[in-house]
Enzyme design. Structure first.
Site: not given
Ligand SMILES: [Zn+2]
Length: 385
Positions: A76, A78, A108, A140-141
């Site tokens: 991802h 974001d 991440d 995604e977050e």
């Molecule tokens: Zn992640």
């Protein structure tokens, strides 16, 4: 233009803010990250497709080689929101602190993309028998809208997919689902001295909670998976709000709860079971009971242990595939026919935290691992299943 160094690529992606958040005032576009990746990958000969998912939010699908099958390396674009005051370094600037790179998204997981580029670069002059797809999703977050949109579009992406979320380079083939739900009860308020003047939403909620606890007990009896550190499905009553004064019959009460189903438990089936438990209570207490998810669920995920990708990743990493407690985009990619694994260089303990870092010692093993996966799926493999 020559491609920047690995470290400069990390720095450029970290410097392009791409927070996604359910709070609109914190939410940002991920366009800068997507454009940067598309520019580097385009220069390397990838064909890049940018899809706008919602206004200002984009997925990137960059492919090298063509035809069916192939490998998907996904992540991802974001990050979560951040509080600069809690950071010792500038979160949007890549800093080297000891034997770590520090910055928002290094672990991440924007840092996964430069590592893919580093892995694939020396292979690009060879004929790809099956394509490599590099996928960068949005949101995604927050809502997972990027991965959801791909799943809904239904276009096959490849035969194997690796999502580079932080797993400390251990393959992960299972996680629980995440459901967050709300029950709203509307009764009728009235003077407390005469119960016949109203319908208590709080009395009804008491029974609703009892019914949910019965379901919880039943599901915990029926489902158990020793691979998880918490081997049962969980249901947590997180908050409750209702009523205003002791001498008024409670007219309104709301409960929010979180449900973490194990692989094999279908969120739709769970919701249907909850609905049928609650329906008779509404009638009994003469109240209105509304039950709905707070947002679409992340389904539970399980990739079979005997899948080619699982076996290959176990051999390459020397670790048996495990389960984790966090949700990912894996169930959506799996729905598109990919054998799917979560496997990436970061440590989950530092994700979503000030001072998020990536150990420098992880860089080289990650590049080697990704190169072996690309070799296996795109260069050696001619079988399409
Ligand atoms: Zn992640």
């Amino acid at each position: 233009m020559p491609l920047p160094s690995l470290k400069d690529q990390f720095a450029a992606l970290i410097a392009a803010p791409s927070v996604s958040c359910t709070q609109p005032d914190l939410d940002q576009s991920n366009r800068a990250v997507i454009d940067q990746l598309a520019s580097w990958l385009g220069d390397l000969g990838f064909s890049c497709e940018i899809q706008e998912i919602t206004p200002g939010k984009f997925n990137l699908l960059a492919s090298f080689g063509s035809g069916p099958g192939g490998l998907v390396l996904a992540g991802h674009s974001d990050t979560v929101p951040y509080d600069p005051q809690l950071w010792k370094t500038d979160p949007l600037k890549l800093s080297e602190v000891g034997d770590r790179w520090v910055g928002l998204g290094v672990c991440d997981m924007k840092g996964f993309f430069p590592l893919i580029i580093e892995a694939v670069r020396p292979l690009l002059d060879q004929p790809f028998k099956q394509p490599l797809l590099i996928l960068a999703t949005c949101d995604e977050e927050s809502s997972m809208s990027g991965a959801r949109a791909l799943a809904e579009a239904g276009r096959p992406l490849g035969r194997a997919a690796v999502i580079g979320e932080p797993t400390g380079l251990k393959p992960i083939r299972m996680h629980k689902g995440v459901m967050m739900e709300r029950v709203d009860i509307l009764g009728r308020s009235g003077h407390s001295s005469d119960p016949s003047l109203g319908h208590s939403a709080m009395d009804a909620m008491h029974e609703v909670m009892g019914a949910l606890m019965d379901l919880r007990k039943q599901w915990q009896r029926e489902y158990n998976n020793a691979q998880f550190s918490v081997p049962q499905p969980t249901m947590n009553f997180g908050c409750i709000h209702g009523g205003d004064n002791p001498n008024r019959i409670c007219g309104q009460c709301a409960l929010e709860f979180d449900l973490r189903p194990l692989p094999g438990m279908d969120p739709q089936v769970l919701r249907a079971a909850i609905r049928s438990k609650l329906a008779p209570l509404a009638e009994q207490h003469q109240v209105k009971i509304d039950y709905a998810p707070l947002f679409p669920e992340v389904p539970p995920f399980e990739q079979r242990a005997d899948a080619e990708l699982v076996q290959l990743a176990e051999r390459l990493t020397g670790h048996v595939a495990e389960a984790v407690a966090f949700g990912t985009e894996a169930p959506y990619l799996q729905r598109l026919g990919c054998e799917t694994l979560v496997l990436g260089p970061g440590d989950i303990a530092c994700a979503h935290q000030p001072g998020e870092y990536l150990e420098l010692s992880r860089l080289e093993p990650t590049v080697r691992l990704l190169r072996e996966l690309i070799q296996h799926y795109c260069l050696d493999s001619a079988i399409v299943r």
